[in-house]
Design an enzyme around this catalytic site. Structure first.
Site, mmCIF file in Angstrom:
data_model
loop_
_atom_site.group_PDB
_atom_site.id
_atom_site.type_symbol
_atom_site.label_atom_id
_atom_site.label_comp_id
_atom_site.label_asym_id
_atom_site.label_seq_id
_atom_site.Cartn_x
_atom_site.Cartn_y
_atom_site.Cartn_z
ATOM 1 C CB ILE A 1 5.209 2.352 5.860
ATOM 2 C CG1 ILE A 1 5.548 3.456 6.864
ATOM 3 C CG2 ILE A 1 4.202 1.360 6.465
ATOM 4 C CD1 ILE A 1 4.378 4.206 7.416
ATOM 5 C CB VAL B 1 9.966 -1.205 7.239
ATOM 6 C CG1 VAL B 1 10.116 -1.787 8.645
ATOM 7 C CG2 VAL B 1 11.156 -0.290 6.931
ATOM 8 C CD GLU B 2 4.806 -2.767 9.173
ATOM 9 O OE1 GLU B 2 4.675 -3.984 9.429
ATOM 10 O OE2 GLU B 2 4.878 -1.899 10.066
ATOM 11 C CB SER B 3 5.076 -6.783 3.625
ATOM 12 O OG SER B 3 4.798 -5.790 2.646
ATOM 13 C CE1 TYR C 1 7.717 -0.480 10.923
ATOM 14 C CE2 TYR C 1 6.985 1.710 11.582
ATOM 15 C CZ TYR C 1 6.872 0.606 10.752
ATOM 16 O OH TYR C 1 5.939 0.607 9.749
#
Length: 321
Positions: free
Chosen positions: A114, A117-119, A304
């Site tokens: 997570i 993928v997010e940052s 996602y």
């Protein structure tokens, strides 16, 4: 010439102001001040620092994810480069990740997936002023203005609670922040301080981010040790299959009875759903289990959740300690 430039500057200023519903701005300031026991002057001073950004309206009106195939989406997020960055992040914070995983039941690699993928493990946190983003969308984007005004109120509340300067924090064009890309409401609801003794800083402190991602999944009922996803292979043509809910409503055996075989050996009574990912020239079929659904509570897109899962698996495969 100077008069012409002055006129042009004033024209631009008036045009940009016109993009925002000033009555809604004034009503927001009065309402927030009243509900939170602060002066209107204080709230107005913060809001007056916000700038309308047409680029933000343009981006949210044409989100890239809406037109992407799974192939293109996967090539962005599931790469050796990103996985290698995940390995370095894991090595640096392995004690924290292990402790958080042990306490919450959330798999270590999923926490990393997570954040990756997010940052990109904190490398890409966003370049827009969060105040500008929420102001622009709250007062200049009627389609979802109510939601973003609510997030703006949460952002002001968050700034006070966590001692943040609301004029300085940067994030995505939608106002998501930090390693975890939490919206302000999620920040307030799910952020945790790893050491339990201070403020939760998801912008600068990766240990707080690790704790907060795991807490988010735990609150959304992550099931320790349960499967997440596996490939689904059709041994015969299946017609009249209705669109499947992301939340499993059937058992795996209901699908295998139709000739849809899972790529892993999983108990037939396991709740499952069928995930279809569109490529340029074909489709990929996967089984998603309850934990896959939990990942979609972070972001409702099945692409996602699949990117998180596959990046997590790739990072796990590279672990050498």
């Amino acid at each position: 010439m100077k008069q012409l430039l002055l006129f042009f500057s004033l024209f631009i200023s008036v045009t940009l102001t016109a993009q925002v519903n000033q009555q809604e701005v004034d009503a927001f300031i009065k309402d927030y001040a009243s509900k939170h026991g602060v002066s209107e002057t204080e709230v107005r001073e913060i809001i007056s620092a916000a700038q309308f950004q047409q680029e933000i309206i343009d981006k949210i009106s044409r989100p890239a994810e809406g037109t992407m195939t799974w192939e293109r989406y996967r090539k962005i997020f599931v790469t050796d480069e990103r996985a290698n960055a995940g390995i370095e992040f894991w090595k640096e914070h392995q004690t924290t990740v292990a402790k958080v995983s042990r306490e919450t039941g959330v798999a270590e690699e999923i926490i990393l997936g997570i954040i990756g993928v997010e940052s990109y493990f904190g490398r890409i946190k966003g370049s827009y002023q969060v105040l500008d983003a929420l102001y622009t969308l709250g007062f200049g984007y009627p389609k979802r203005g109510k939601f973003f005004r609510s997030e703006l109120a949460k952002y002001l509340e968050l700034s006070t609670k966590e001692n943040l300067n609301p004029k300085e924090i940067k994030g995505s064009y939608a106002g998501a922040m930090g390693y975890t890309q939490f919206m302000p409401s999620s920040y307030l609801a799910y952020a945790k301080s790893f050491d339990e003794g201070g403020n939760a800083d998801l912008v600068n402190d990766p240990t707080d981010a690790i704790a907060s991602v795991a807490n988010y999944l735990k609150v959304h009922r992550w099931k320790k040790g349960e499967p997440i996803a596996t490939t689904a292979t059709f041994s015969r043509e299946v017609t009249n299959l209705n669109k499947q809910s992301l939340r499993p409503k059937n058992k795996l055996s209901d699908y295998t009875a139709l000739g849809i075989k899972p790529g892993k050996s999983i108990a037939g009574n396991t709740p499952a759903t069928l995930i279809i990912l569109e490529n340029e020239n074909d489709k990929e079929h996967w089984y998603g289990f309850y934990n896959f659904y939990v990942i979609t509570r972070y972001n409702h897109s099945p692409m996602y959740a699949m990117a998180v899962y596959q990046l997590a698996e790739l990072i796990k495969s590279k672990r050498d300690w």
